[in-house]
Motif scaffolding. Structure first.
Motif, mmCIF file in Angstrom:
data_model
loop_
_atom_site.group_PDB
_atom_site.id
_atom_site.type_symbol
_atom_site.label_atom_id
_atom_site.label_comp_id
_atom_site.label_asym_id
_atom_site.label_seq_id
_atom_site.Cartn_x
_atom_site.Cartn_y
_atom_site.Cartn_z
ATOM 1 N N PRO A 128 -10.279 1.526 0.561
ATOM 2 C CA PRO A 128 -9.401 1.911 -0.645
ATOM 3 C C PRO A 128 -9.833 1.023 -1.858
ATOM 4 O O PRO A 128 -9.888 -0.221 -1.781
ATOM 5 C CB PRO A 128 -7.797 1.786 0.100
ATOM 6 C CG PRO A 128 -7.965 0.634 1.046
ATOM 7 C CD PRO A 128 -9.372 1.124 1.478
ATOM 8 N N PRO A 129 -9.443 1.375 -2.795
ATOM 9 C CA PRO A 129 -9.756 0.759 -4.218
ATOM 10 C C PRO A 129 -8.492 -0.307 -4.529
ATOM 11 O O PRO A 129 -7.588 -0.343 -3.792
ATOM 12 C CB PRO A 129 -9.233 1.626 -5.377
ATOM 13 C CG PRO A 129 -9.605 3.116 -4.747
ATOM 14 C CD PRO A 129 -9.399 3.030 -3.531
ATOM 15 N N LEU A 130 -8.851 -1.526 -5.044
ATOM 16 C CA LEU A 130 -7.999 -2.560 -5.052
ATOM 17 C C LEU A 130 -7.751 -2.824 -6.520
ATOM 18 O O LEU A 130 -8.887 -2.827 -7.164
ATOM 19 C CB LEU A 130 -8.292 -3.822 -4.405
ATOM 20 C CG LEU A 130 -8.735 -3.746 -2.860
ATOM 21 C CD1 LEU A 130 -9.174 -5.055 -2.296
ATOM 22 C CD2 LEU A 130 -7.276 -3.598 -2.088
ATOM 23 N N THR A 131 -6.472 -3.097 -7.028
ATOM 24 C CA THR A 131 -6.256 -3.712 -8.365
ATOM 25 C C THR A 131 -5.973 -4.926 -8.328
ATOM 26 O O THR A 131 -4.942 -5.290 -7.585
ATOM 27 C CB THR A 131 -5.205 -2.819 -8.874
ATOM 28 O OG1 THR A 131 -5.942 -1.462 -9.157
ATOM 29 C CG2 THR A 131 -4.890 -3.192 -10.403
ATOM 30 N N LYS A 132 -6.729 -5.899 -8.985
ATOM 31 C CA LYS A 132 -6.620 -7.249 -9.202
ATOM 32 C C LYS A 132 -6.001 -7.711 -10.508
ATOM 33 O O LYS A 132 -6.777 -7.105 -11.266
ATOM 34 C CB LYS A 132 -7.405 -7.958 -8.437
ATOM 35 C CG LYS A 132 -7.666 -7.578 -6.970
ATOM 36 C CD LYS A 132 -6.545 -8.446 -5.894
ATOM 37 C CE LYS A 132 -6.714 -8.084 -4.672
ATOM 38 N NZ LYS A 132 -5.823 -8.566 -3.745
ATOM 39 N N LYS A 133 -5.422 -8.988 -10.502
ATOM 40 C CA LYS A 133 -5.432 -9.474 -11.905
ATOM 41 C C LYS A 133 -6.185 -10.804 -11.956
ATOM 42 O O LYS A 133 -5.779 -11.409 -11.028
ATOM 43 C CB LYS A 133 -3.651 -9.854 -12.272
ATOM 44 C CG LYS A 133 -2.981 -8.617 -12.695
ATOM 45 C CD LYS A 133 -1.541 -9.015 -13.288
ATOM 46 C CE LYS A 133 -0.831 -7.787 -13.869
ATOM 47 N NZ LYS A 133 0.512 -8.123 -14.360
ATOM 48 N N LEU A 134 -7.110 -10.981 -12.702
ATOM 49 C CA LEU A 134 -7.813 -12.045 -12.691
ATOM 50 C C LEU A 134 -8.112 -12.581 -14.042
ATOM 51 O O LEU A 134 -7.739 -12.270 -15.006
ATOM 52 C CB LEU A 134 -9.420 -11.638 -12.264
ATOM 53 C CG LEU A 134 -9.666 -10.840 -10.887
ATOM 54 C CD1 LEU A 134 -10.859 -10.278 -10.881
ATOM 55 C CD2 LEU A 134 -9.148 -11.960 -9.826
ATOM 56 N N PRO A 135 -8.329 -14.028 -14.265
ATOM 57 C CA PRO A 135 -8.504 -14.531 -15.549
ATOM 58 C C PRO A 135 -9.724 -13.967 -16.368
ATOM 59 O O PRO A 135 -10.632 -13.487 -15.523
ATOM 60 C CB PRO A 135 -8.583 -16.052 -15.112
ATOM 61 C CG PRO A 135 -8.124 -16.252 -13.693
ATOM 62 C CD PRO A 135 -8.361 -14.980 -13.176
#
Length: 535
Positions: free
Chosen positions: A466-473
Protein backbone atom coordinates in the motif's frame (compact mmCIF):
# COMPACT_ATOMS: atom_id res chain seq x y z
CA UNK A 1 20.26 8.62 -73.01
CA UNK A 2 17.46 11.12 -73.61
CA UNK A 3 14.86 11.44 -70.86
CA UNK A 4 12.09 12.46 -73.27
CA UNK A 5 9.67 10.11 -74.97
CA UNK A 6 10.64 8.93 -78.48
CA UNK A 7 8.66 10.76 -81.16
CA UNK A 8 7.38 7.54 -82.70
CA UNK A 9 6.14 6.09 -79.42
CA UNK A 10 2.59 4.76 -79.59
CA UNK A 11 2.17 4.36 -75.85
CA UNK A 12 -0.48 6.40 -74.02
CA UNK A 13 1.96 7.47 -71.29
CA UNK A 14 3.98 10.69 -71.33
CA UNK A 15 6.95 11.97 -69.36
CA UNK A 16 5.77 13.88 -66.28
CA UNK A 17 2.47 12.00 -66.08
CA UNK A 18 1.32 10.68 -62.71
CA UNK A 19 0.43 6.97 -62.67
CA UNK A 20 -0.25 4.13 -60.28
CA UNK A 21 0.32 0.39 -60.48
CA UNK A 22 -2.61 -1.40 -62.10
CA UNK A 23 -3.06 -3.68 -59.11
CA UNK A 24 -2.39 -1.09 -56.38
CA UNK A 25 -3.82 2.44 -56.49
CA UNK A 26 -1.66 3.39 -53.49
CA UNK A 27 1.57 2.68 -55.39
CA UNK A 28 1.95 6.03 -57.15
CA UNK A 29 4.80 7.47 -59.20
CA UNK A 30 5.83 9.85 -61.96
CA UNK A 31 6.66 8.78 -65.51
CA UNK A 32 10.27 9.73 -66.24
CA UNK A 33 10.93 7.84 -69.48
CA UNK A 34 8.96 6.12 -72.25
CA UNK A 35 10.73 4.02 -74.86
CA UNK A 36 12.97 1.05 -75.47
CA UNK A 37 15.47 -0.43 -73.04
CA UNK A 38 18.65 -1.95 -74.44
CA UNK A 39 18.51 -5.73 -74.33
CA UNK A 40 14.72 -5.88 -73.92
CA UNK A 41 11.91 -5.92 -76.45
CA UNK A 42 9.07 -3.48 -76.99
CA UNK A 43 8.22 -0.32 -75.03
CA UNK A 44 8.93 0.29 -71.35
CA UNK A 45 7.81 3.05 -68.99
CA UNK A 46 10.39 4.33 -66.51
CA UNK A 47 8.66 5.29 -63.24
CA UNK A 48 10.03 7.12 -60.20
CA UNK A 49 7.91 5.79 -57.29
CA UNK A 50 6.82 8.17 -54.53
CA UNK A 51 7.43 5.63 -51.77
CA UNK A 52 11.00 5.05 -52.95
CA UNK A 53 10.40 1.33 -53.45
CA UNK A 54 11.79 0.57 -56.89
CA UNK A 55 14.85 -1.27 -58.19
CA UNK A 56 17.38 1.32 -59.37
CA UNK A 57 18.12 5.03 -59.92
CA UNK A 58 17.05 5.07 -63.57
CA UNK A 59 20.08 3.18 -64.88
CA UNK A 60 20.13 -0.33 -66.36
CA UNK A 61 23.32 -2.14 -67.40
CA UNK A 62 25.33 1.08 -67.18
CA UNK A 63 22.91 3.13 -69.33
CA UNK A 64 21.19 6.13 -67.72
CA UNK A 65 17.60 6.41 -68.93
CA UNK A 66 16.26 8.84 -66.30
CA UNK A 67 17.14 10.37 -62.94
CA UNK A 68 15.24 8.95 -59.99
CA UNK A 69 14.96 10.80 -56.66
CA UNK A 70 16.61 7.96 -54.76
CA UNK A 71 18.99 5.14 -55.59
CA UNK A 72 16.22 2.57 -55.54
CA UNK A 73 13.05 4.55 -56.34
CA UNK A 74 13.07 3.92 -60.09
CA UNK A 75 11.92 0.93 -62.11
CA UNK A 76 10.82 -0.02 -65.62
CA UNK A 77 7.25 -1.23 -66.05
CA UNK A 78 5.27 -2.55 -69.00
CA UNK A 79 2.46 -0.12 -69.99
CA UNK A 80 -0.19 -2.78 -69.30
CA UNK A 81 0.87 -2.81 -65.63
CA UNK A 82 0.26 0.92 -65.14
CA UNK A 83 -2.93 2.95 -64.81
CA UNK A 84 -3.17 6.56 -65.97
CA UNK A 85 -6.18 7.21 -63.75
CA UNK A 86 -9.88 7.86 -63.98
CA UNK A 87 -12.16 10.89 -63.81
CA UNK A 88 -13.75 12.29 -60.67
CA UNK A 89 -17.21 10.97 -61.55
CA UNK A 90 -15.82 7.54 -62.44
CA UNK A 91 -14.23 7.42 -59.00
CA UNK A 92 -17.49 8.47 -57.33
CA UNK A 93 -19.40 5.73 -59.12
CA UNK A 94 -16.74 3.14 -58.35
CA UNK A 95 -16.60 4.08 -54.67
CA UNK A 96 -20.28 4.61 -53.91
CA UNK A 97 -22.16 2.41 -56.37
CA UNK A 98 -20.04 -0.74 -56.34
CA UNK A 99 -20.35 -3.45 -53.70
CA UNK A 100 -17.80 -1.96 -51.35
CA UNK A 101 -16.41 -4.09 -48.56
CA UNK A 102 -16.64 -3.13 -44.91
CA UNK A 103 -12.92 -2.29 -44.94
CA UNK A 104 -13.43 0.09 -47.86
CA UNK A 105 -16.32 1.78 -46.11
CA UNK A 106 -14.18 2.25 -43.00
CA UNK A 107 -11.66 4.15 -45.13
CA UNK A 108 -14.19 6.80 -46.12
CA UNK A 109 -13.15 9.84 -44.13
CA UNK A 110 -11.89 13.40 -44.29
CA UNK A 111 -8.91 14.49 -42.22
CA UNK A 112 -9.78 17.08 -39.60
CA UNK A 113 -7.60 20.04 -38.62
CA UNK A 114 -5.86 17.82 -36.05
CA UNK A 115 -5.19 15.21 -38.75
CA UNK A 116 -7.79 12.88 -37.28
CA UNK A 117 -10.28 10.89 -39.32
CA UNK A 118 -13.81 12.29 -39.53
CA UNK A 119 -16.37 9.92 -41.02
CA UNK A 120 -18.06 11.11 -44.18
CA UNK A 121 -21.67 10.68 -45.21
CA UNK A 122 -22.36 7.40 -47.02
CA UNK A 123 -25.60 6.48 -48.72
CA UNK A 124 -27.40 3.54 -47.11
CA UNK A 125 -26.48 0.07 -48.35
CA UNK A 126 -29.71 -0.33 -50.28
CA UNK A 127 -29.34 3.09 -51.84
CA UNK A 128 -25.86 2.36 -53.21
CA UNK A 129 -27.39 0.61 -56.21
CA UNK A 130 -29.86 3.35 -57.04
CA UNK A 131 -29.41 5.52 -60.08
CA UNK A 132 -26.62 8.05 -60.22
CA UNK A 133 -28.96 10.97 -59.49
CA UNK A 134 -29.05 9.88 -55.84
CA UNK A 135 -25.57 11.44 -55.62
CA UNK A 136 -27.45 14.71 -55.14
CA UNK A 137 -27.82 13.67 -51.50
CA UNK A 138 -24.07 13.48 -50.88
CA UNK A 139 -22.60 16.35 -48.87
CA UNK A 140 -19.24 14.68 -48.11
CA UNK A 141 -17.22 12.28 -50.23
CA UNK A 142 -13.91 10.50 -49.76
CA UNK A 143 -12.09 9.47 -52.93
CA UNK A 144 -8.64 8.97 -51.41
CA UNK A 145 -6.27 6.77 -53.43
CA UNK A 146 -8.85 6.12 -56.13
CA UNK A 147 -6.60 7.06 -59.05
CA UNK A 148 -8.42 10.31 -59.89
CA UNK A 149 -6.40 12.09 -62.60
CA UNK A 150 -8.90 14.50 -64.16
CA UNK A 151 -12.23 16.24 -63.53
CA UNK A 152 -13.87 14.56 -66.51
CA UNK A 153 -16.61 16.55 -68.28
CA UNK A 154 -16.92 19.62 -66.01
CA UNK A 155 -20.64 20.27 -66.39
CA UNK A 156 -21.43 16.69 -65.37
CA UNK A 157 -19.87 17.31 -61.94
CA UNK A 158 -22.18 20.19 -61.03
CA UNK A 159 -25.29 18.34 -62.18
CA UNK A 160 -24.37 15.04 -60.50
CA UNK A 161 -23.08 16.07 -57.05
CA UNK A 162 -24.18 19.70 -56.56
CA UNK A 163 -24.29 19.51 -52.75
CA UNK A 164 -20.78 18.30 -51.95
CA UNK A 165 -19.35 20.39 -49.10
CA UNK A 166 -16.35 18.23 -48.15
CA UNK A 167 -14.21 16.39 -50.68
CA UNK A 168 -11.18 14.22 -49.90
CA UNK A 169 -9.01 13.72 -52.99
CA UNK A 170 -5.82 12.78 -51.14
CA UNK A 171 -3.43 10.30 -52.70
CA UNK A 172 -4.64 10.62 -56.29
CA UNK A 173 -2.97 11.45 -59.62
CA UNK A 174 -3.93 15.10 -59.93
CA UNK A 175 -1.04 17.40 -60.80
CA UNK A 176 -2.46 20.39 -62.67
CA UNK A 177 -3.95 23.28 -60.71
CA UNK A 178 -6.36 24.02 -63.55
CA UNK A 179 -7.95 20.61 -62.90
CA UNK A 180 -8.29 21.38 -59.20
CA UNK A 181 -9.79 24.76 -60.13
CA UNK A 182 -12.28 23.12 -62.49
CA UNK A 183 -13.45 20.73 -59.77
CA UNK A 184 -13.91 23.58 -57.30
CA UNK A 185 -15.78 25.72 -59.83
CA UNK A 186 -18.23 22.89 -60.51
CA UNK A 187 -18.96 22.33 -56.81
CA UNK A 188 -20.61 25.62 -55.81
CA UNK A 189 -21.00 24.81 -52.10
CA UNK A 190 -17.62 23.07 -51.60
CA UNK A 191 -16.10 24.27 -48.31
CA UNK A 192 -13.34 21.76 -47.53
CA UNK A 193 -10.92 20.20 -50.03
CA UNK A 194 -8.09 17.77 -49.28
CA UNK A 195 -5.45 17.42 -52.03
CA UNK A 196 -2.74 15.88 -49.86
CA UNK A 197 -0.28 13.51 -51.56
CA UNK A 198 -1.07 14.78 -55.05
CA UNK A 199 2.19 16.08 -56.53
CA UNK A 200 1.05 19.46 -57.82
CA UNK A 201 2.98 21.14 -60.65
CA UNK A 202 4.08 24.77 -60.21
CA UNK A 203 1.72 27.22 -61.80
CA UNK A 204 2.08 30.86 -62.80
CA UNK A 205 -1.50 31.96 -63.39
CA UNK A 206 -4.25 32.57 -60.87
CA UNK A 207 -6.92 30.03 -60.06
CA UNK A 208 -10.58 30.94 -60.58
CA UNK A 209 -12.13 32.84 -57.70
CA UNK A 210 -13.15 30.18 -55.17
CA UNK A 211 -15.37 32.06 -52.77
CA UNK A 212 -16.75 29.07 -50.86
CA UNK A 213 -13.51 27.23 -49.93
CA UNK A 214 -12.85 27.59 -46.19
CA UNK A 215 -10.54 24.62 -45.53
CA UNK A 216 -7.74 23.58 -47.90
CA UNK A 217 -5.34 20.72 -47.14
CA UNK A 218 -2.16 20.60 -49.26
CA UNK A 219 0.05 18.31 -47.18
CA UNK A 220 2.87 16.61 -49.11
CA UNK A 221 1.97 18.21 -52.43
CA UNK A 222 5.30 19.94 -53.14
CA UNK A 223 3.87 23.47 -52.90
CA UNK A 224 6.14 26.31 -51.81
CA UNK A 225 5.22 29.74 -50.45
CA UNK A 226 5.12 31.28 -53.93
CA UNK A 227 2.30 28.89 -54.73
CA UNK A 228 0.58 29.82 -51.48
CA UNK A 229 0.69 33.50 -52.46
CA UNK A 230 -1.04 32.71 -55.76
CA UNK A 231 -3.66 30.69 -53.91
CA UNK A 232 -4.32 33.65 -51.63
CA UNK A 233 -5.69 35.64 -54.54
CA UNK A 234 -8.28 32.96 -55.32
CA UNK A 235 -9.29 31.71 -51.88
CA UNK A 236 -10.88 34.84 -50.49
CA UNK A 237 -12.74 33.07 -47.67
CA UNK A 238 -10.02 30.62 -46.56
CA UNK A 239 -10.05 29.95 -42.80
CA UNK A 240 -7.78 26.92 -42.50
CA UNK A 241 -4.71 26.16 -44.62
CA UNK A 242 -2.67 22.99 -44.07
CA UNK A 243 0.68 22.75 -45.90
CA UNK A 244 2.57 20.09 -43.96
CA UNK A 245 5.54 18.18 -45.33
CA UNK A 246 6.36 20.43 -48.28
CA UNK A 247 10.02 21.16 -47.52
CA UNK A 248 9.22 24.85 -47.00
CA UNK A 249 12.15 26.77 -45.51
CA UNK A 250 11.20 30.38 -46.26
CA UNK A 251 8.09 32.55 -46.17
CA UNK A 252 8.23 34.76 -49.26
CA UNK A 253 5.64 37.55 -49.36
CA UNK A 254 5.07 38.95 -52.84
CA UNK A 255 5.24 42.72 -52.40
CA UNK A 256 6.42 43.49 -48.87
CA UNK A 257 8.27 42.13 -45.86
CA UNK A 258 5.03 40.86 -44.31
CA UNK A 259 2.43 38.39 -45.54
CA UNK A 260 -0.69 40.35 -46.44
CA UNK A 261 -4.27 39.30 -47.15
CA UNK A 262 -5.67 36.03 -45.84
CA UNK A 263 -8.20 38.20 -44.05
CA UNK A 264 -10.19 35.23 -42.71
CA UNK A 265 -7.33 32.81 -41.99
CA UNK A 266 -7.65 31.41 -38.46
CA UNK A 267 -5.44 28.32 -38.67
CA UNK A 268 -2.15 27.85 -40.53
CA UNK A 269 -0.47 24.44 -40.37
CA UNK A 270 3.23 24.47 -41.33
CA UNK A 271 4.24 21.30 -39.51
CA UNK A 272 6.97 18.98 -40.80
CA UNK A 273 8.75 21.58 -42.92
CA UNK A 274 12.30 23.02 -42.84
CA UNK A 275 11.87 26.50 -41.33
CA UNK A 276 14.95 27.31 -39.24
CA UNK A 277 14.75 31.06 -38.59
CA UNK A 278 12.08 32.68 -36.41
CA UNK A 279 12.41 35.82 -38.56
CA UNK A 280 10.60 33.85 -41.28
CA UNK A 281 7.70 33.18 -38.91
CA UNK A 282 7.55 36.87 -37.97
CA UNK A 283 6.48 37.55 -41.57
CA UNK A 284 3.13 36.03 -40.57
CA UNK A 285 2.69 38.24 -37.51
CA UNK A 286 0.34 40.76 -39.14
CA UNK A 287 -2.33 38.19 -40.07
CA UNK A 288 -5.01 39.70 -37.86
CA UNK A 289 -7.38 36.72 -37.64
CA UNK A 290 -4.69 34.07 -37.10
CA UNK A 291 -5.53 32.14 -33.92
CA UNK A 292 -3.67 28.84 -34.40
CA UNK A 293 -0.17 28.37 -35.82
CA UNK A 294 1.25 24.85 -36.06
CA UNK A 295 5.05 24.66 -36.34
CA UNK A 296 5.81 21.20 -34.96
CA UNK A 297 8.70 19.33 -36.61
CA UNK A 298 10.58 22.24 -38.12
CA UNK A 299 14.18 23.35 -37.44
CA UNK A 300 13.60 26.35 -35.16
CA UNK A 301 16.30 26.88 -32.52
CA UNK A 302 14.89 30.00 -30.86
CA UNK A 303 12.01 32.46 -30.96
CA UNK A 304 11.33 36.02 -29.86
CA UNK A 305 8.61 38.63 -29.59
CA UNK A 306 9.66 42.13 -30.65
CA UNK A 307 9.93 44.72 -27.90
CA UNK A 308 8.31 47.24 -30.21
CA UNK A 309 5.71 45.77 -32.52
CA UNK A 310 5.76 48.88 -34.69
CA UNK A 311 9.04 47.86 -36.26
CA UNK A 312 7.01 45.20 -38.09
CA UNK A 313 4.32 47.60 -39.34
CA UNK A 314 3.89 48.30 -43.01
CA UNK A 315 2.40 51.71 -42.25
CA UNK A 316 0.97 53.70 -39.38
CA UNK A 317 -2.52 53.04 -40.72
CA UNK A 318 -2.21 49.25 -40.90
CA UNK A 319 -0.28 48.45 -37.75
CA UNK A 320 -1.25 45.82 -35.22
CA UNK A 321 0.51 44.05 -32.41
CA UNK A 322 2.45 41.09 -33.77
CA UNK A 323 0.33 37.91 -33.59
CA UNK A 324 -2.43 39.99 -32.06
CA UNK A 325 -5.02 37.19 -31.87
CA UNK A 326 -2.80 34.11 -31.74
CA UNK A 327 -4.10 31.74 -29.06
CA UNK A 328 -2.42 28.43 -29.96
CA UNK A 329 1.25 27.97 -30.95
CA UNK A 330 2.61 24.45 -31.49
CA UNK A 331 6.43 24.26 -31.42
CA UNK A 332 6.97 20.59 -30.60
CA UNK A 333 9.97 18.66 -31.95
CA UNK A 334 12.11 21.65 -32.89
CA UNK A 335 15.60 22.57 -31.59
CA UNK A 336 14.68 25.22 -29.00
CA UNK A 337 17.16 25.11 -26.13
CA UNK A 338 17.22 28.56 -24.47
CA UNK A 339 15.20 29.96 -21.58
CA UNK A 340 14.83 33.34 -23.29
CA UNK A 341 12.67 31.72 -25.97
CA UNK A 342 10.38 30.23 -23.34
CA UNK A 343 10.10 33.51 -21.44
CA UNK A 344 9.31 35.44 -24.64
CA UNK A 345 6.04 33.50 -24.94
CA UNK A 346 4.67 35.67 -22.11
CA UNK A 347 4.78 38.67 -24.46
CA UNK A 348 2.30 37.26 -27.00
CA UNK A 349 -0.92 39.18 -26.20
CA UNK A 350 -3.45 36.31 -26.23
CA UNK A 351 -1.42 33.10 -26.25
CA UNK A 352 -2.95 30.43 -23.96
CA UNK A 353 -2.07 27.10 -25.65
CA UNK A 354 1.55 26.11 -26.28
CA UNK A 355 3.37 22.90 -27.22
CA UNK A 356 7.10 22.64 -26.45
CA UNK A 357 7.57 18.88 -26.05
CA UNK A 358 10.38 17.32 -28.05
CA UNK A 359 12.69 20.35 -27.71
CA UNK A 360 16.00 20.25 -25.79
CA UNK A 361 14.70 22.92 -23.37
CA UNK A 362 11.95 20.53 -22.17
CA UNK A 363 14.05 17.37 -21.90
CA UNK A 364 14.36 17.09 -18.12
CA UNK A 365 16.63 14.05 -18.43
CA UNK A 366 19.28 16.26 -20.07
CA UNK A 367 18.99 19.34 -17.92
CA UNK A 368 15.89 20.81 -19.54
CA UNK A 369 12.99 22.47 -17.74
CA UNK A 370 10.40 20.08 -16.21
CA UNK A 371 6.69 20.71 -16.61
CA UNK A 372 6.28 22.54 -13.30
CA UNK A 373 9.08 24.94 -14.29
CA UNK A 374 7.47 25.71 -17.63
CA UNK A 375 4.12 26.36 -15.97
CA UNK A 376 5.71 28.75 -13.49
CA UNK A 377 7.55 30.64 -16.24
CA UNK A 378 4.50 30.95 -18.51
CA UNK A 379 2.04 33.12 -16.63
CA UNK A 380 -0.93 33.06 -19.04
CA UNK A 381 -0.69 29.57 -20.54
CA UNK A 382 -3.75 27.40 -19.90
CA UNK A 383 -2.80 24.34 -21.98
CA UNK A 384 0.76 22.97 -22.07
CA UNK A 385 1.74 20.12 -24.40
CA UNK A 386 -1.91 19.24 -24.93
CA UNK A 387 -2.72 19.00 -21.21
CA UNK A 388 -4.88 21.55 -19.40
CA UNK A 389 -3.22 23.35 -16.48
CA UNK A 390 -5.59 23.32 -13.53
CA UNK A 391 -5.54 26.10 -10.95
CA UNK A 392 -4.25 23.57 -8.42
CA UNK A 393 -1.41 22.48 -10.71
CA UNK A 394 -0.43 26.09 -11.42
CA UNK A 395 -0.30 26.93 -7.73
CA UNK A 396 1.73 23.82 -6.89
CA UNK A 397 4.09 24.42 -9.81
CA UNK A 398 4.74 28.05 -8.98
CA UNK A 399 5.47 27.28 -5.32
CA UNK A 400 7.79 24.42 -6.26
CA UNK A 401 9.54 26.68 -8.75
CA UNK A 402 10.14 29.44 -6.20
CA UNK A 403 11.59 26.96 -3.71
CA UNK A 404 13.90 25.60 -6.37
CA UNK A 405 15.14 29.08 -7.32
CA UNK A 406 15.64 30.02 -3.66
CA UNK A 407 17.95 27.05 -3.16
CA UNK A 408 19.92 27.96 -6.29
CA UNK A 409 20.30 31.60 -5.27
CA UNK A 410 22.03 30.57 -2.04
CA UNK A 411 24.78 29.09 -4.19
CA UNK A 412 24.78 31.55 -7.09
CA UNK A 413 23.03 34.94 -6.66
CA UNK A 414 23.58 35.66 -10.38
CA UNK A 415 21.00 32.95 -11.08
CA UNK A 416 18.26 35.55 -10.51
CA UNK A 417 18.79 36.90 -14.05
CA UNK A 418 17.41 33.68 -15.52
CA UNK A 419 14.13 33.89 -13.58
CA UNK A 420 12.05 36.93 -14.61
CA UNK A 421 8.97 35.83 -12.62
CA UNK A 422 10.77 34.82 -9.43
CA UNK A 423 10.28 38.01 -7.40
CA UNK A 424 6.64 38.30 -8.47
CA UNK A 425 5.84 34.73 -7.45
CA UNK A 426 7.92 34.85 -4.25
CA UNK A 427 5.99 37.89 -3.07
CA UNK A 428 2.63 36.53 -4.18
CA UNK A 429 2.98 33.32 -2.17
CA UNK A 430 4.87 34.90 0.72
CA UNK A 431 7.72 32.41 0.48
CA UNK A 432 10.80 33.10 2.59
CA UNK A 433 13.74 30.76 2.10
CA UNK A 434 12.46 27.20 2.72
CA UNK A 435 9.18 28.06 4.39
CA UNK A 436 5.86 29.53 3.43
CA UNK A 437 4.64 32.44 5.48
CA UNK A 438 1.42 32.21 7.49
CA UNK A 439 -0.41 33.58 4.42
CA UNK A 440 -0.27 30.15 2.79
CA UNK A 441 -3.15 27.88 3.76
CA UNK A 442 -4.73 24.57 2.84
CA UNK A 443 -2.77 21.73 1.25
CA UNK A 444 0.19 23.98 0.46
CA UNK A 445 0.81 24.97 4.09
CA UNK A 446 4.08 23.57 5.38
CA UNK A 447 5.04 23.32 9.03
CA UNK A 448 8.70 23.81 9.87
CA UNK A 449 9.85 23.15 6.30
CA UNK A 450 8.31 19.66 6.07
CA UNK A 451 6.72 18.21 2.93
CA UNK A 452 3.91 15.67 2.80
CA UNK A 453 4.92 13.05 0.20
CA UNK A 454 3.14 9.91 -0.99
CA UNK A 455 5.42 6.97 -1.85
CA UNK A 456 4.18 4.24 -4.21
CA UNK A 457 5.97 0.96 -4.98
CA UNK A 458 5.80 0.08 -8.69
CA UNK A 459 8.64 -2.46 -9.03
CA UNK A 460 7.58 -5.84 -10.43
CA UNK A 461 9.32 -7.86 -7.68
CA UNK A 462 8.28 -5.62 -4.80
CA UNK A 463 4.90 -7.24 -4.35
CA UNK A 464 1.68 -5.37 -3.62
CA UNK A 465 2.43 -2.76 -1.00
CA UNK A 466 0.00 0.00 0.00
CA UNK A 467 1.16 3.59 -0.65
CA UNK A 468 2.65 5.45 2.30
CA UNK A 469 2.33 9.17 3.03
CA UNK A 470 5.22 10.62 5.00
CA UNK A 471 6.24 14.10 6.20
CA UNK A 472 9.88 14.70 5.38
CA UNK A 473 12.15 17.75 5.63
CA UNK A 474 12.49 19.65 2.36
CA UNK A 475 16.25 19.27 2.77
CA UNK A 476 16.03 15.45 2.48
CA UNK A 477 18.30 14.26 -0.32
CA UNK A 478 17.31 11.75 -2.99
CA UNK A 479 19.92 9.35 -1.63
CA UNK A 480 18.49 9.64 1.89
CA UNK A 481 14.96 9.09 0.57
CA UNK A 482 16.06 5.88 -1.17
CA UNK A 483 17.46 4.65 2.15
CA UNK A 484 14.22 5.54 3.90
CA UNK A 485 12.18 3.72 1.26
CA UNK A 486 14.20 0.56 1.89
CA UNK A 487 13.17 0.82 5.53
CA UNK A 488 9.54 1.91 4.96
CA UNK A 489 8.79 -0.92 2.51
CA UNK A 490 11.30 -3.50 3.84
CA UNK A 491 13.18 -3.65 0.54
CA UNK A 492 16.49 -5.03 1.72
CA UNK A 493 19.33 -5.66 -0.75
CA UNK A 494 17.44 -3.95 -3.56
CA UNK A 495 18.82 -0.98 -5.52
CA UNK A 496 16.10 1.63 -6.05
CA UNK A 497 15.18 4.25 -8.60
CA UNK A 498 12.83 7.11 -7.71
CA UNK A 499 10.53 9.03 -10.04
CA UNK A 500 8.46 12.16 -9.45
CA UNK A 501 4.94 11.79 -10.85
CA UNK A 502 3.79 15.19 -12.11
CA UNK A 503 0.20 16.13 -12.90
CA UNK A 504 -0.34 16.55 -16.63
CA UNK A 505 3.05 15.09 -17.57
CA UNK A 506 2.97 11.87 -19.64
CA UNK A 507 6.19 10.49 -18.13
CA UNK A 508 7.46 10.67 -14.53
CA UNK A 509 10.67 12.62 -13.87
CA UNK A 510 13.65 10.47 -12.88
CA UNK A 511 15.31 11.57 -9.62
CA UNK A 512 18.80 10.40 -10.55
CA UNK A 513 21.00 12.78 -8.53
CA UNK A 514 21.37 11.33 -5.04
CA UNK A 515 22.92 14.57 -3.73
CA UNK A 516 19.98 16.79 -4.69
CA UNK A 517 17.49 17.71 -1.98
CA UNK A 518 13.74 17.54 -2.44
CA UNK A 519 13.76 21.33 -2.55
CA UNK A 520 16.53 21.38 -5.16
CA UNK A 521 14.45 19.35 -7.60
CA UNK A 522 11.26 21.25 -6.90
CA UNK A 523 9.32 18.56 -5.06
CA UNK A 524 6.24 20.19 -3.57
CA UNK A 525 3.76 19.36 -0.87
CA UNK A 526 1.46 16.40 -1.66
CA UNK A 527 3.81 15.15 -4.38
CA UNK A 528 3.76 11.50 -5.47
CA UNK A 529 7.08 9.65 -5.78
CA UNK A 530 7.23 6.26 -7.48
CA UNK A 531 9.63 3.69 -6.05
CA UNK A 532 11.00 1.27 -8.63
CA UNK A 533 13.77 -1.32 -8.71
CA UNK A 534 16.93 -0.64 -10.69
CA UNK A 535 16.91 -2.88 -13.74
Amino acid sequence: MQQDSPKNSTTEFQVGQRVHASNDSRRIGTVKYVGTVEGYSDTWVGVDWDNGEGKHDGSVNGVKYFHAKFETSGSFVRPKNLCKGISLLEALEKRYRSNSTKDEEDEMYVLSTSNRRVSVQLLGKNELHDKLSRFEELTSASLSFMGVSSPGIPCHISTTVPNIKELDLSGNLLSEWKDAGTICEQLPVLEALNLSHNLMSPYKSELPLLKSIRVLVLNNTGVDWEQVELLRQSLTAIEELHIMGNNISRILPVSSSMVQGFDSLRLLNLEDNCIAEWSEIMKLSQLRCLEQLYLNKNCLSSLFYPDNGRQYCESEVACYKPFQNLRCLLLGDNNISDLASVDSLNLFPNLVDIRLSGNPITDATRGGVPRFGLIARLAKIQILNGSEITSRERKDSEIRYVRLVVSKLHVSPEEIKQHPRFSELKNFYGIEDQKLSTRATGPQAISSGFLSITLKCVGASMGEKPPLTKKLPASTTVGKLKFLCESFFKLKSMKLNLFLQEEGSPLPLSLDNDASSLMDIGVGNDSVILVDEDS
